[in-house]
Motif scaffolding. Structure first.
Motif, PDB file in Angstrom:
ATOM      1  N   GLY A 169     -33.924  -2.373  60.921  1.00 46.96           N
ATOM      2  CA  GLY A 169     -34.974  -1.378  60.755  1.00 46.96           C
ATOM      3  C   GLY A 169     -34.427  -0.049  60.275  1.00 46.96           C
ATOM      4  N   GLY A 170     -33.108   0.142  60.345  1.00 48.91           N
ATOM      5  CA  GLY A 170     -32.527   1.375  59.843  1.00 48.91           C
ATOM      6  C   GLY A 170     -32.259   1.238  58.366  1.00 48.91           C
ATOM      7  N   VAL A 272     -34.409   1.297  49.009  1.00 52.29           N
ATOM      8  CA  VAL A 272     -33.934   1.320  50.392  1.00 52.29           C
ATOM      9  C   VAL A 272     -32.788   0.338  50.555  1.00 52.29           C
ATOM     10  CG1 VAL A 272     -34.588   0.877  52.796  1.00 52.29           C
ATOM     11  CG2 VAL A 272     -36.214   1.972  51.248  1.00 52.29           C
ATOM     12  N   PRO A 275     -32.260  -2.416  55.885  1.00 50.75           N
ATOM     13  CA  PRO A 275     -33.093  -3.376  56.616  1.00 50.75           C
ATOM     14  C   PRO A 275     -32.878  -4.809  56.121  1.00 50.75           C
ATOM     15  CG  PRO A 275     -34.371  -1.455  56.009  1.00 50.75           C
ATOM     16  CD  PRO A 275     -33.063  -1.335  55.298  1.00 50.75           C
ATOM     17  N   TYR A 284     -39.033   0.963  58.737  1.00 50.18           N
ATOM     18  CA  TYR A 284     -38.351   2.122  58.183  1.00 50.18           C
ATOM     19  C   TYR A 284     -39.318   3.002  57.392  1.00 50.18           C
ATOM     20  CZ  TYR A 284     -35.450   4.867  54.992  1.00 50.18           C
ATOM     21  OH  TYR A 284     -34.910   5.890  54.270  1.00 50.18           O
ATOM     22  N   CYS A 285     -40.156   2.392  56.560  1.00 54.33           N
ATOM     23  CA  CYS A 285     -41.076   3.157  55.724  1.00 54.33           C
ATOM     24  C   CYS A 285     -42.160   3.851  56.551  1.00 54.33           C
ATOM     25  CB  CYS A 285     -41.724   2.247  54.681  1.00 54.33           C
ATOM     26  SG  CYS A 285     -40.576   1.649  53.424  1.00 54.33           S
ATOM     27  N   ARG A 287     -42.161   4.799  59.616  1.00 53.02           N
ATOM     28  CA  ARG A 287     -41.703   5.771  60.597  1.00 53.02           C
ATOM     29  C   ARG A 287     -41.952   7.209  60.151  1.00 53.02           C
ATOM     30  NH1 ARG A 287     -35.716   4.717  61.415  1.00 53.02           N
ATOM     31  NH2 ARG A 287     -35.896   2.469  61.221  1.00 53.02           N
TER      32      ARG A 287
END
Length: 458
Positions: A169-170, A272, A275, A284-285, A287
Protein backbone atom coordinates in the motif's frame (compact mmCIF):
# COMPACT_ATOMS: atom_id res chain seq x y z
CA UNK A 1 17.98 46.57 -21.50
CA UNK A 2 15.03 44.36 -22.35
CA UNK A 3 12.78 42.30 -20.08
CA UNK A 4 11.91 39.06 -21.85
CA UNK A 5 8.84 36.87 -21.49
CA UNK A 6 8.89 33.12 -22.14
CA UNK A 7 9.49 32.53 -25.83
CA UNK A 8 10.85 36.04 -26.44
CA UNK A 9 14.26 36.45 -28.06
CA UNK A 10 16.92 39.11 -28.56
CA UNK A 11 20.00 39.36 -30.76
CA UNK A 12 23.27 39.29 -28.81
CA UNK A 13 26.42 41.26 -29.62
CA UNK A 14 29.75 39.64 -30.42
CA UNK A 15 31.98 38.79 -27.49
CA UNK A 16 31.63 37.13 -24.11
CA UNK A 17 28.26 37.21 -22.36
CA UNK A 18 27.76 36.92 -18.60
CA UNK A 19 24.61 35.17 -17.36
CA UNK A 20 23.88 35.62 -13.65
CA UNK A 21 21.18 34.03 -11.47
CA UNK A 22 21.67 35.12 -7.84
CA UNK A 23 20.09 33.34 -4.90
CA UNK A 24 19.93 29.82 -3.44
CA UNK A 25 20.38 28.14 -6.82
CA UNK A 26 22.86 26.03 -8.77
CA UNK A 27 23.52 27.30 -12.27
CA UNK A 28 24.61 25.03 -15.12
CA UNK A 29 24.66 24.97 -18.94
CA UNK A 30 24.42 22.30 -21.64
CA UNK A 31 26.19 22.79 -24.96
CA UNK A 32 24.55 21.11 -27.96
CA UNK A 33 24.71 20.93 -31.72
CA UNK A 34 21.97 21.73 -34.22
CA UNK A 35 20.16 18.50 -33.33
CA UNK A 36 19.89 19.47 -29.66
CA UNK A 37 22.21 16.74 -28.30
CA UNK A 38 25.52 17.05 -26.51
CA UNK A 39 28.73 15.60 -27.96
CA UNK A 40 29.74 14.08 -24.62
CA UNK A 41 30.11 14.65 -20.89
CA UNK A 42 32.36 17.66 -21.50
CA UNK A 43 29.36 19.63 -22.81
CA UNK A 44 27.77 19.71 -19.34
CA UNK A 45 29.10 22.64 -17.30
CA UNK A 46 28.04 22.56 -13.65
CA UNK A 47 29.47 22.87 -10.13
CA UNK A 48 31.57 19.69 -10.44
CA UNK A 49 32.78 20.56 -13.96
CA UNK A 50 32.87 24.36 -14.15
CA UNK A 51 34.63 24.87 -17.49
CA UNK A 52 34.37 23.90 -21.15
CA UNK A 53 35.72 25.57 -24.29
CA UNK A 54 34.18 29.06 -24.37
CA UNK A 55 32.28 28.55 -21.08
CA UNK A 56 33.18 29.13 -17.41
CA UNK A 57 31.00 28.87 -14.30
CA UNK A 58 31.86 30.86 -11.18
CA UNK A 59 29.38 30.85 -8.32
CA UNK A 60 26.14 32.44 -9.60
CA UNK A 61 27.48 33.52 -13.02
CA UNK A 62 28.31 31.63 -16.18
CA UNK A 63 30.34 33.33 -18.91
CA UNK A 64 29.84 32.19 -22.49
CA UNK A 65 31.92 33.31 -25.46
CA UNK A 66 30.14 31.85 -28.51
CA UNK A 67 33.19 32.35 -30.74
CA UNK A 68 35.25 30.03 -28.51
CA UNK A 69 32.74 27.19 -28.13
CA UNK A 70 33.70 23.75 -29.40
CA UNK A 71 33.34 23.06 -33.12
CA UNK A 72 29.74 22.26 -34.05
CA UNK A 73 28.18 23.97 -31.03
CA UNK A 74 24.94 25.70 -31.99
CA UNK A 75 23.10 26.16 -28.70
CA UNK A 76 23.85 26.77 -25.02
CA UNK A 77 20.96 26.00 -22.65
CA UNK A 78 20.96 27.70 -19.24
CA UNK A 79 19.64 25.55 -16.37
CA UNK A 80 18.83 26.45 -12.76
CA UNK A 81 18.13 24.09 -9.86
CA UNK A 82 17.97 24.43 -6.04
CA UNK A 83 21.37 24.60 -4.34
CA UNK A 84 19.88 22.31 -1.70
CA UNK A 85 18.53 19.30 -3.66
CA UNK A 86 15.99 18.63 -0.92
CA UNK A 87 14.32 22.03 -1.32
CA UNK A 88 11.66 22.38 -4.03
CA UNK A 89 11.90 25.37 -6.36
CA UNK A 90 8.42 26.45 -5.27
CA UNK A 91 9.80 27.09 -1.76
CA UNK A 92 12.50 29.45 -3.09
CA UNK A 93 12.31 32.95 -4.56
CA UNK A 94 11.58 33.01 -8.28
CA UNK A 95 14.96 33.00 -10.09
CA UNK A 96 15.85 36.13 -12.05
CA UNK A 97 18.34 35.85 -14.90
CA UNK A 98 20.35 38.88 -16.02
CA UNK A 99 22.53 38.87 -19.14
CA UNK A 100 25.31 41.43 -19.57
CA UNK A 101 27.52 42.09 -22.57
CA UNK A 102 31.27 42.51 -23.04
CA UNK A 103 31.15 46.10 -21.75
CA UNK A 104 29.14 45.22 -18.67
CA UNK A 105 25.86 46.70 -19.92
CA UNK A 106 22.65 44.78 -19.20
CA UNK A 107 21.30 43.22 -22.40
CA UNK A 108 18.32 41.25 -21.12
CA UNK A 109 16.53 40.14 -17.98
CA UNK A 110 14.11 37.23 -17.59
CA UNK A 111 11.88 36.22 -14.70
CA UNK A 112 10.13 32.89 -15.46
CA UNK A 113 6.66 31.97 -14.18
CA UNK A 114 6.86 30.90 -10.53
CA UNK A 115 7.67 27.16 -10.34
CA UNK A 116 5.17 24.77 -8.76
CA UNK A 117 6.18 21.09 -8.84
CA UNK A 118 9.30 21.56 -10.99
CA UNK A 119 12.72 20.66 -9.58
CA UNK A 120 14.72 22.21 -12.45
CA UNK A 121 14.08 25.08 -14.85
CA UNK A 122 15.49 25.55 -18.34
CA UNK A 123 15.79 29.33 -18.14
CA UNK A 124 17.08 30.31 -21.56
CA UNK A 125 19.08 29.29 -24.58
CA UNK A 126 21.75 31.03 -26.62
CA UNK A 127 21.41 29.82 -30.18
CA UNK A 128 23.20 30.46 -33.43
CA UNK A 129 21.19 32.25 -36.11
CA UNK A 130 23.14 32.76 -39.32
CA UNK A 131 26.48 34.33 -38.40
CA UNK A 132 25.21 35.75 -35.10
CA UNK A 133 23.76 34.55 -31.83
CA UNK A 134 20.42 35.21 -30.16
CA UNK A 135 19.04 34.68 -26.66
CA UNK A 136 15.62 33.06 -26.17
CA UNK A 137 13.82 32.99 -22.80
CA UNK A 138 12.35 29.55 -21.99
CA UNK A 139 11.05 29.03 -18.44
CA UNK A 140 10.48 25.30 -19.11
CA UNK A 141 10.18 23.13 -15.99
CA UNK A 142 11.38 19.60 -15.28
CA UNK A 143 10.26 17.33 -12.44
CA UNK A 144 13.11 14.81 -12.62
CA UNK A 145 16.06 16.78 -11.32
CA UNK A 146 19.29 17.85 -12.98
CA UNK A 147 20.10 14.24 -13.87
CA UNK A 148 16.87 13.97 -15.87
CA UNK A 149 17.71 17.12 -17.84
CA UNK A 150 21.22 15.88 -18.56
CA UNK A 151 19.88 12.54 -19.84
CA UNK A 152 17.45 14.27 -22.17
CA UNK A 153 20.35 16.20 -23.70
CA UNK A 154 22.38 13.03 -24.23
CA UNK A 155 24.57 12.89 -21.10
CA UNK A 156 25.04 9.47 -19.51
CA UNK A 157 24.33 9.85 -15.78
CA UNK A 158 25.48 7.17 -13.34
CA UNK A 159 23.26 7.16 -10.29
CA UNK A 160 23.66 5.63 -6.90
CA UNK A 161 21.38 2.70 -6.13
CA UNK A 162 18.87 3.67 -3.46
CA UNK A 163 17.50 0.89 -1.32
CA UNK A 164 14.00 1.60 -0.04
CA UNK A 165 11.85 -0.55 2.16
CA UNK A 166 8.10 -0.34 1.63
CA UNK A 167 4.98 -1.88 3.01
CA UNK A 168 2.00 -3.03 1.02
CA UNK A 169 0.00 0.00 0.00
CA UNK A 170 3.01 2.30 0.24
CA UNK A 171 4.81 3.74 -2.72
CA UNK A 172 6.14 6.72 -4.50
CA UNK A 173 4.08 8.52 -7.04
CA UNK A 174 4.15 11.12 -9.73
CA UNK A 175 0.77 12.24 -10.91
CA UNK A 176 0.93 15.24 -13.19
CA UNK A 177 -2.08 17.24 -12.05
CA UNK A 178 -2.75 14.98 -9.08
CA UNK A 179 0.38 13.18 -7.91
CA UNK A 180 3.60 13.64 -5.99
CA UNK A 181 7.04 14.68 -7.22
CA UNK A 182 8.91 12.19 -9.36
CA UNK A 183 11.92 10.37 -7.96
CA UNK A 184 14.91 8.73 -9.62
CA UNK A 185 15.89 5.21 -8.70
CA UNK A 186 19.08 3.19 -9.06
CA UNK A 187 20.40 1.47 -12.15
CA UNK A 188 18.06 -1.40 -13.17
CA UNK A 189 18.70 -4.78 -14.71
CA UNK A 190 15.64 -5.04 -16.95
CA UNK A 191 11.85 -5.26 -16.65
CA UNK A 192 9.23 -7.96 -16.88
CA UNK A 193 6.12 -6.30 -18.30
CA UNK A 194 2.88 -8.19 -17.87
CA UNK A 195 0.92 -9.13 -20.99
CA UNK A 196 -2.38 -7.38 -21.77
CA UNK A 197 -5.27 -8.24 -19.49
CA UNK A 198 -3.17 -9.25 -16.48
CA UNK A 199 -4.93 -9.99 -13.20
CA UNK A 200 -3.38 -6.83 -11.72
CA UNK A 201 -4.90 -4.64 -14.43
CA UNK A 202 -8.26 -6.39 -14.35
CA UNK A 203 -8.33 -6.21 -10.56
CA UNK A 204 -7.64 -2.50 -10.54
CA UNK A 205 -10.40 -1.81 -13.08
CA UNK A 206 -12.88 -3.65 -10.84
CA UNK A 207 -11.83 -1.57 -7.83
CA UNK A 208 -12.11 1.64 -9.86
CA UNK A 209 -15.63 0.73 -10.95
CA UNK A 210 -16.68 0.09 -7.35
CA UNK A 211 -15.17 3.35 -6.07
CA UNK A 212 -16.77 5.45 -8.80
CA UNK A 213 -20.15 3.84 -8.09
CA UNK A 214 -19.78 4.76 -4.42
CA UNK A 215 -18.88 8.34 -5.38
CA UNK A 216 -21.83 8.63 -7.78
CA UNK A 217 -19.53 9.21 -10.77
CA UNK A 218 -20.21 7.70 -14.16
CA UNK A 219 -18.35 4.51 -14.95
CA UNK A 220 -15.19 4.61 -17.02
CA UNK A 221 -14.38 2.37 -19.95
CA UNK A 222 -10.98 0.76 -20.38
CA UNK A 223 -9.70 2.11 -23.70
CA UNK A 224 -7.31 -0.13 -25.62
CA UNK A 225 -5.24 2.82 -26.92
CA UNK A 226 -4.81 4.29 -23.44
CA UNK A 227 -3.97 0.89 -22.00
CA UNK A 228 -1.34 0.24 -24.69
CA UNK A 229 0.33 3.57 -23.89
CA UNK A 230 0.08 2.91 -20.13
CA UNK A 231 1.63 -0.57 -20.44
CA UNK A 232 4.49 0.71 -22.57
CA UNK A 233 5.16 3.51 -20.14
CA UNK A 234 5.01 1.28 -17.07
CA UNK A 235 7.43 -1.15 -18.74
CA UNK A 236 9.84 1.68 -19.53
CA UNK A 237 9.75 2.96 -15.96
CA UNK A 238 10.41 -0.55 -14.64
CA UNK A 239 13.22 -1.10 -17.15
CA UNK A 240 15.01 2.04 -15.99
CA UNK A 241 13.96 1.93 -12.36
CA UNK A 242 12.54 5.44 -12.17
CA UNK A 243 9.27 7.32 -12.21
CA UNK A 244 8.66 10.12 -14.69
CA UNK A 245 6.33 11.42 -17.37
CA UNK A 246 9.14 11.09 -19.93
CA UNK A 247 10.81 7.83 -20.85
CA UNK A 248 14.57 7.39 -20.76
CA UNK A 249 14.59 8.06 -24.51
CA UNK A 250 12.69 11.34 -24.06
CA UNK A 251 9.24 10.18 -25.18
CA UNK A 252 6.52 11.50 -22.91
CA UNK A 253 3.45 9.56 -21.83
CA UNK A 254 1.35 12.17 -23.65
CA UNK A 255 3.21 11.51 -26.89
CA UNK A 256 2.62 7.76 -26.48
CA UNK A 257 -1.10 8.39 -26.06
CA UNK A 258 -1.51 10.62 -29.10
CA UNK A 259 0.76 8.42 -31.23
CA UNK A 260 -1.57 5.53 -30.41
CA UNK A 261 -4.50 7.42 -31.94
CA UNK A 262 -6.24 8.73 -28.80
CA UNK A 263 -7.11 12.45 -28.79
CA UNK A 264 -7.87 13.76 -25.31
CA UNK A 265 -9.34 17.00 -24.04
CA UNK A 266 -8.31 16.60 -20.40
CA UNK A 267 -6.10 13.98 -18.83
CA UNK A 268 -4.65 12.92 -15.48
CA UNK A 269 -2.11 10.23 -14.75
CA UNK A 270 -0.94 8.21 -11.79
CA UNK A 271 2.69 7.09 -12.00
CA UNK A 272 3.35 5.01 -8.91
CA UNK A 273 5.94 2.50 -7.71
CA UNK A 274 5.73 0.23 -4.70
CA UNK A 275 2.22 -1.21 -4.27
CA UNK A 276 2.23 -4.89 -5.22
CA UNK A 277 -1.52 -5.36 -5.60
CA UNK A 278 -4.44 -3.40 -7.07
CA UNK A 279 -5.79 -2.90 -3.54
CA UNK A 280 -2.44 -1.44 -2.45
CA UNK A 281 -2.44 0.93 -5.40
CA UNK A 282 -5.97 2.12 -4.66
CA UNK A 283 -5.20 2.55 -0.98
CA UNK A 284 -2.20 4.69 -1.84
CA UNK A 285 -4.21 6.90 -4.22
CA UNK A 286 -7.26 7.32 -2.01
CA UNK A 287 -5.24 8.23 1.09
CA UNK A 288 -4.80 11.73 -0.30
CA UNK A 289 -7.69 13.91 -1.55
CA UNK A 290 -5.79 15.43 -4.46
CA UNK A 291 -4.19 12.15 -5.47
CA UNK A 292 -7.54 10.36 -5.37
CA UNK A 293 -9.42 13.03 -7.33
CA UNK A 294 -9.17 11.42 -10.80
CA UNK A 295 -10.50 8.11 -9.48
CA UNK A 296 -13.80 9.85 -8.71
CA UNK A 297 -13.76 12.65 -11.31
CA UNK A 298 -17.01 12.44 -13.34
CA UNK A 299 -15.40 14.24 -16.30
CA UNK A 300 -13.27 11.21 -17.16
CA UNK A 301 -14.83 8.64 -19.45
CA UNK A 302 -11.86 6.41 -20.31
CA UNK A 303 -9.03 4.77 -18.40
CA UNK A 304 -5.88 2.89 -19.33
CA UNK A 305 -3.90 0.71 -16.93
CA UNK A 306 -0.31 -0.48 -17.19
CA UNK A 307 1.63 -2.61 -14.68
CA UNK A 308 5.22 -3.86 -14.88
CA UNK A 309 7.73 -5.36 -12.46
CA UNK A 310 11.44 -4.61 -12.20
CA UNK A 311 13.20 -7.90 -12.94
CA UNK A 312 16.00 -7.34 -10.44
CA UNK A 313 14.24 -5.87 -7.40
CA UNK A 314 10.70 -7.16 -7.99
CA UNK A 315 9.34 -3.63 -7.46
CA UNK A 316 6.01 -2.93 -9.16
CA UNK A 317 5.47 0.09 -11.41
CA UNK A 318 2.01 1.38 -12.33
CA UNK A 319 0.82 3.80 -15.00
CA UNK A 320 -2.88 4.67 -14.87
CA UNK A 321 -4.26 7.23 -17.32
CA UNK A 322 -7.64 8.95 -16.95
CA UNK A 323 -9.02 10.81 -19.96
CA UNK A 324 -11.87 12.92 -21.24
CA UNK A 325 -11.93 12.42 -25.03
CA UNK A 326 -11.50 15.40 -27.32
CA UNK A 327 -14.60 17.02 -28.78
CA UNK A 328 -15.21 20.32 -30.54
CA UNK A 329 -17.74 21.24 -27.88
CA UNK A 330 -15.20 20.47 -25.17
CA UNK A 331 -12.55 22.60 -26.85
CA UNK A 332 -15.02 25.49 -27.13
CA UNK A 333 -15.83 25.12 -23.43
CA UNK A 334 -12.18 25.18 -22.35
CA UNK A 335 -11.22 28.19 -24.47
CA UNK A 336 -14.37 30.09 -23.46
CA UNK A 337 -13.44 29.58 -19.81
CA UNK A 338 -9.96 31.01 -20.43
CA UNK A 339 -11.57 34.05 -22.05
CA UNK A 340 -14.03 34.45 -19.16
CA UNK A 341 -11.29 34.21 -16.52
CA UNK A 342 -9.16 36.73 -18.43
CA UNK A 343 -12.07 39.15 -18.67
CA UNK A 344 -12.68 38.74 -14.93
CA UNK A 345 -9.07 39.71 -14.19
CA UNK A 346 -9.43 42.84 -16.33
CA UNK A 347 -12.70 43.83 -14.68
CA UNK A 348 -11.12 43.42 -11.25
CA UNK A 349 -8.43 45.88 -12.42
CA UNK A 350 -11.04 48.35 -13.69
CA UNK A 351 -10.36 47.61 -17.37
CA UNK A 352 -12.82 47.01 -20.17
CA UNK A 353 -13.43 43.37 -21.16
CA UNK A 354 -11.98 41.71 -24.24
CA UNK A 355 -14.15 40.52 -27.11
CA UNK A 356 -13.62 37.16 -28.78
CA UNK A 357 -12.06 37.52 -32.23
CA UNK A 358 -12.45 34.70 -34.81
CA UNK A 359 -9.19 35.54 -36.61
CA UNK A 360 -7.17 35.72 -33.42
CA UNK A 361 -8.80 32.48 -32.26
CA UNK A 362 -7.82 30.72 -35.49
CA UNK A 363 -4.23 31.91 -35.17
CA UNK A 364 -4.00 31.03 -31.46
CA UNK A 365 -5.47 27.56 -31.96
CA UNK A 366 -3.12 26.95 -34.87
CA UNK A 367 -0.10 27.91 -32.78
CA UNK A 368 -1.08 25.66 -29.86
CA UNK A 369 -1.61 22.76 -32.25
CA UNK A 370 1.69 23.49 -33.98
CA UNK A 371 3.63 23.50 -30.70
CA UNK A 372 2.02 20.24 -29.61
CA UNK A 373 2.46 18.57 -32.98
CA UNK A 374 6.04 19.59 -33.68
CA UNK A 375 7.33 19.54 -30.13
CA UNK A 376 8.53 23.11 -29.66
CA UNK A 377 7.58 25.80 -27.16
CA UNK A 378 8.15 29.35 -28.34
CA UNK A 379 6.44 32.48 -29.65
CA UNK A 380 8.60 32.01 -32.75
CA UNK A 381 8.04 28.94 -34.94
CA UNK A 382 11.03 26.98 -36.29
CA UNK A 383 10.57 28.89 -39.56
CA UNK A 384 10.72 32.26 -37.79
CA UNK A 385 6.98 33.07 -37.86
CA UNK A 386 5.99 35.54 -35.11
CA UNK A 387 2.60 36.19 -33.41
CA UNK A 388 1.79 39.18 -35.62
CA UNK A 389 2.56 37.10 -38.70
CA UNK A 390 0.07 34.44 -37.58
CA UNK A 391 -2.56 37.07 -36.76
CA UNK A 392 -2.21 38.69 -40.19
CA UNK A 393 -2.35 35.33 -41.97
CA UNK A 394 -5.62 34.56 -40.15
CA UNK A 395 -7.14 37.87 -41.25
CA UNK A 396 -7.01 39.52 -37.82
CA UNK A 397 -6.32 43.16 -38.62
CA UNK A 398 -5.26 44.88 -35.40
CA UNK A 399 -2.85 47.75 -34.88
CA UNK A 400 -1.18 45.93 -31.99
CA UNK A 401 -0.63 42.23 -31.19
CA UNK A 402 0.46 40.48 -28.00
CA UNK A 403 0.79 36.80 -27.12
CA UNK A 404 0.93 34.64 -24.01
CA UNK A 405 1.82 30.96 -24.21
CA UNK A 406 2.02 28.24 -21.59
CA UNK A 407 2.40 24.47 -21.44
CA UNK A 408 1.68 21.74 -18.94
CA UNK A 409 -1.20 23.35 -17.05
CA UNK A 410 -4.27 21.12 -16.82
CA UNK A 411 -7.16 23.60 -16.38
CA UNK A 412 -8.16 27.10 -17.56
CA UNK A 413 -7.98 28.34 -13.96
CA UNK A 414 -4.44 27.00 -13.55
CA UNK A 415 -3.14 28.53 -16.76
CA UNK A 416 -4.71 31.96 -16.22
CA UNK A 417 -3.43 32.06 -12.65
CA UNK A 418 0.03 31.14 -13.90
CA UNK A 419 -0.03 33.99 -16.40
CA UNK A 420 -1.23 36.41 -13.73
CA UNK A 421 1.67 35.36 -11.49
CA UNK A 422 4.17 36.22 -14.25
CA UNK A 423 4.87 39.95 -14.70
CA UNK A 424 5.23 39.82 -18.49
CA UNK A 425 2.14 37.70 -19.06
CA UNK A 426 0.14 39.71 -16.53
CA UNK A 427 1.06 42.88 -18.40
CA UNK A 428 -0.52 41.50 -21.57
CA UNK A 429 -3.71 40.46 -19.77
CA UNK A 430 -4.03 43.88 -18.12
CA UNK A 431 -2.87 46.04 -21.03
CA UNK A 432 -5.51 48.77 -21.49
CA UNK A 433 -4.94 49.01 -25.26
CA UNK A 434 -6.02 45.44 -25.95
CA UNK A 435 -9.62 45.03 -27.07
CA UNK A 436 -9.85 41.49 -28.51
CA UNK A 437 -8.62 38.00 -27.64
CA UNK A 438 -8.26 34.62 -29.29
CA UNK A 439 -7.54 31.49 -27.23
CA UNK A 440 -5.92 28.26 -28.40
CA UNK A 441 -5.59 24.93 -26.61
CA UNK A 442 -4.05 21.68 -27.84
CA UNK A 443 -2.99 18.43 -26.20
CA UNK A 444 -0.18 15.93 -26.73
CA UNK A 445 3.49 16.72 -27.22
CA UNK A 446 6.07 16.45 -24.48
CA UNK A 447 4.22 18.77 -22.07
CA UNK A 448 0.71 17.35 -22.48
CA UNK A 449 -1.09 20.69 -22.93
CA UNK A 450 -0.28 23.85 -24.91
CA UNK A 451 -2.11 27.16 -24.38
CA UNK A 452 -2.07 30.37 -26.41
CA UNK A 453 -3.63 33.79 -25.83
CA UNK A 454 -3.41 36.15 -28.82
CA UNK A 455 -4.38 39.73 -28.01
CA UNK A 456 -5.38 42.45 -30.47
CA UNK A 457 -5.50 46.23 -30.02
CA UNK A 458 -8.10 48.27 -31.88
Amino acid sequence: MSDLTAGGNRAMPDGALSIRVPGPFDLSVLITGEEGRTAGDGDFVFYNQPTAPGTRLRQDTVTVDPARLRRGAAKVTVVVSPADPGTPLAALPTPVMTVTGPGGGVLARFTPPRPTRETVLLLAELYRRGTGWKLRALGQGYAEGLAGVARDFGIEVAEEVVEEAGEEGGGAGHGGAYGDAARDRGTPHGATPHPPGTPEEAGLLALVAAERARAGARSVTADARLSAAARAHAADMAAHGRLGVESAAGTSLFQRITAGGYAYLTLAEHLVSGPRTPAGFMDYCLRDTERGAPVRDPAFAHVGVGHAVHAGSGEAYWTVVWAEPFSRAGLARVTAEVLALTVAERRAAGLRPLAADPGLTTAAQGHSADMAGRGFYSHTTPEGCEPWDRAAAAGAAHRGIGENIACGQRTPAEVVQGWMNSPGHRANILKPDFTHLGVGYATGGSAGTYWTQLFGAG
